[in-house]
Design an enzyme around this catalytic site. Structure first.
Site, short mmCIF file in Angstrom:
data_model
loop_
_atom_site.label_atom_id
_atom_site.label_comp_id
_atom_site.label_asym_id
_atom_site.label_seq_id
_atom_site.Cartn_x
_atom_site.Cartn_y
_atom_site.Cartn_z
N LEU A 352 0.82 -1.21 0.00
CA LEU A 352 0.00 0.00 0.00
C LEU A 352 0.85 1.26 0.00
O LEU A 352 0.45 2.29 -0.54
CB LEU A 352 -0.91 0.02 1.24
CG LEU A 352 -2.00 -1.06 1.30
CD1 LEU A 352 -2.71 -0.99 2.64
CD2 LEU A 352 -2.99 -0.89 0.17
N ASP A 475 3.03 14.31 15.07
CA ASP A 475 3.21 14.18 13.62
C ASP A 475 1.88 14.33 12.88
O ASP A 475 1.53 13.52 12.02
CB ASP A 475 3.87 12.84 13.29
CG ASP A 475 4.61 12.88 11.94
OD1 ASP A 475 4.84 13.99 11.43
OD2 ASP A 475 4.95 11.81 11.41
#
Length: 681
Positions: A352, A475
């Site tokens: 992916l 993040d």
């Protein structure tokens, strides 16, 4: 005469209703119970209610035979009620279930036209979802049916007039002893207890489940605010409905208690009937006579040696690692063999994406057929072990609708693997920028973008204030926001997350994160706190609204730093010129302006000027208006200059500066930092 009859009828109904306001019954076994049986339902010799047997594609119904009045005639509101029952489900295959058991409240004990199989003896293809059904059900379902949007093949759901649950959850219970969720398997053959409770004044429906002999947990599995008055029509019947499919699943109810306007009486677990013995009866051992003892022993030893060699080779191929810390923090542990099969041996065509900390593969679990994403930490990742443990400890226990769920993990020698819910629409970053692999460009509408922004805000509020510890994500960015099948945003990748207790001071850490999302004070003091996440969220909001990365190296000097460009346009009264051109004019101006201004506010260079996430969410939900930016001391940094709008106009005054690093914090004099801005949009 007619009027007298009507008055008498109403009086009789009021008497009957008042008699049933406190109606209750408790059946510790069903040998002498007053119940109505239909279809496969039967009572065994020891008082066990057997809803289904080996007969395939048949229905089963069991009801308390008298109709109950659930509504207060004077107010029309539904009374509070409570019920509990002990059940067990036994499948002929340990991993394959069938249509489950449904506790139902229904206007009739008859269901003409209802079908067996996944319709559970309640509905058929033509009447699913009809408001005229007036059926309330709590399903215990061990069969995955995508037509009904089932979440898995082992879940509890609340159904209204159809079998697509308005709320459902994988079967588990919260332990009051260790304060953790524990999974349960409906078709395990072990007895379990279910509680269904409705609080009439609060209009709240709670569903709780626990193993046999475990007291009712304090925290329910499902809790739903729902006014049943629009569904219930007096009188109603209470009972159970079930059905069989092509796999034999025997379903039993051991005891049942119900009470109107109060808590259902406790079942006497010691008096409940026993379940039938599982498996075939033990066969008498036949002793073989005439075979020489020595020859037999040699043959057995040879077979054992061959088996040992085979098992050792197989274990070596799929060897895993288990350490002491995993006993305390580890969620569900997957077998490496299952993940290997799920990803087809981690083939490239199942890949992916590739990130800084490893590769992510799509997989289908061999047993449940559930689609998952498997993150395989790179061998050369120096911080891989530490980040892996951080994810296990933090996200492994987080539960929120806008956070990617960590289903489990596996460790094998030097390999670290995390198993997540599969997000079919990938990352927000790809839909905003990278569409090279698609034949037709898919442009996220403003409605979808605005919803995603609110989703991420809700997730950050949960992390900062609502979980048992403070979680700093560190993040927050578009590539770490994944989209589920309904295009809802879910915050993921907690490899850099840090936790600390509420009310304590976070410790200094290494500066980590992504350029453009880093708060300026973070690089100076090295302390991550909720305010640094708010800064990153501000950059994220501007990114989603403008369709541009926070720092765009190849852009002109004026547009290189997104936040500075938006602030400059705001100061000139041209803030809407920063909107993503792909949106055209298909957006709500007031929402867009609010998001752009809120992005600037959250990205304020002074930490204390940034609002907490709870306030941010209130702005986004329109509960309170966003304050005027002109009073917040915002300045722009473009080409080494500070621009401050003049009073009453879009003109700017200029202070020359010489920043040493793009995005670093700039120390301004108090007169500049406290200057009052006005003008602009």
């Amino acid at each position: 005469m007619f009027f007298k009859v009507m008055v008498l009828s109403l009086l009789l109904r009021r008497v009957e209703s008042s008699q049933q306001e406190d109606l209750s019954f408790t059946y510790n076994g069903f040998r002498e119970a007053n119940i109505s049986l239909d279809g496969l339902a039967q009572i065994t010799h020891n008082g066990l209610l057997m809803l289904t047997n080996g007969t395939k594609l048949q229905k089963s119904h069991t009801f308390y035979p008298h109709p109950l009045h659930f509504k207060n005639l004077s107010t029309g509101n539904v009374f509070s009620f409570s019920t509990t029952f002990v059940f067990a489900m036994v499948s002929e295959y340990p991993t394959i279930g069938g249509p489950g058991i449904a506790f139902v409240i229904t206007p009739s004990m008859k269901f003409p036209g209802a079908e067996a199989g996944h319709y559970m003896g309640l509905f058929n293809a033509t009447n699913l979802g009809n408001s005229s059904n007036h059926v309330i059900a709590v399903e215990l379902d061990s069969l995955l049916n995508l037509d009904f949007k089932d979440i898995d093949d082992n879940h509890v759901g609340i159904d209204i007039n159809e079998l697509t649950s308005i709320k459902s959850s994988p079967t588990s219970f919260f332990s009051d002893q260790d304060h953790q969720h524990h999974n349960l398997t409906l078709i395990s053959g072990q007895p379990m207890q279910l509680w269904v409770e409705y609080n009439g004044p609060q209009k709240q429906l709670n569903v709780t489940i626990a193993p046999f002999n475990v007291p009712k947990p304090f925290i329910p599995l499902l809790s739903l605010n729902l006014d049943l008055a629009r569904i219930i029509i007096d009188p109603m019947f209470v009972g159970f409905s079930s059905a069989t499919a092509n796999v034999q699943v025997n379903q039993y109810v051991l005891g049942w208690s119900f009470r109107m306007n109060g808590e259902a009486g406790e079942l006497d677990l010691s008096r409940l009937p026993k379940l039938p013995r599982r498996g075939p009866k033990k066969k008498t051992k036949i002793v073989t006579i005439g075979i020489p003892v020595v020859s037999c022993a040699v043959l057995v030893v040879a077979i054992i040696l061959v088996l040992i060699l085979f098992i050792m080779r197989r274990k070596k191929k799929f060897a895993e690692v288990l350490e002491e810390w995993e006993l305390n923090y580890g969620p569900h542990r997957f077998k490496y063999k299952d993940l290997y099969i799920a990803t087809k041996g981690f083939k490239d065509n199942e890949l992916l994406g590739v990130g800084g900390f490893g590769r992510v593969y799509r997989g289908v679990l061999p047993t449940s057929k559930q689609e998952v994403a498997v993150k395989r930490i790179s061998h050369d990742s120096k911080q891989g072990e530490r980040e892996f443990i951080a994810e296990i400890v933090s996200i492994g226990k987080l539960r929120h609708r806008n956070i990617v769920t960590l289903l489990g993990y596996c460790r094998r020698k030097g390999e670290l693997l995390l198993v997540y819910d599969f997000m079919p629409n990938g990352s927000l970053n790809k839909l905003l920028y990278d569409q090279s692999d698609k034949t037709e460009s898919v442009v996220l509408s403003w409605t979808q973008r605005f919803q995603i922004i609110k989703n991420v805000a809700s997730a950050l509020l949960y992390l900062h204030e609502e979980w048992e510890q403070v979680v700093i994500h560190r993040d927050v960015k578009s590539s770490n926001v994944l989209l589920d099948k309904e295009m809802n945003g879910r915050l993921g990748d907690f490899g850099l997350a840090r936790l600390y207790d509420h009310g304590t001071d976070p410790q200094t850490t290494h500066v980590v994160g992504t350029l453009g999302y880093l708060a300026p004070e973070f690089s100076r003091i090295g302390k991550a706190n909720p305010s640094t996440d708010v800064f990153a969220f501000g950059a994220f909001m501007l990114e989603v609204a403008c369709g541009r990365r926070p720092i765009q190296i190849r852009a002109s000097e004026e547009r290189m730093v997104l936040m500075d460009w938006v602030l400059s346009c705001w100061s000139k009264g041209l803030i809407l010129e920063t909107v993503d051109p792909k949106l055209g004019t298909e957006y709500k101006v007031e929402e867009m302006e609010m998001v752009l201004k809120l992005g600037l506010l959250c990205s304020h260079s002074i930490p204390v000027a940034r609002p907490p996430m709870r306030q941010v969410l209130r702005y986004l939900e329109g509960e309170v208006p966003i304050p005027e930016l002109s009073s917040l001391g915002l300045t722009t940094n473009i080409g080494g200059q500070i621009f401050v709008p003049s009073e009453g106009s879009s003109d700017v005054s200029v202070w020359n500066i010489n920043p040493s690093y793009m995005g670093s914090e700039m120390t301004l004099s108090s007169s500049v930092a406290e200057s009052i801005l006005s003008g602009g949009r």
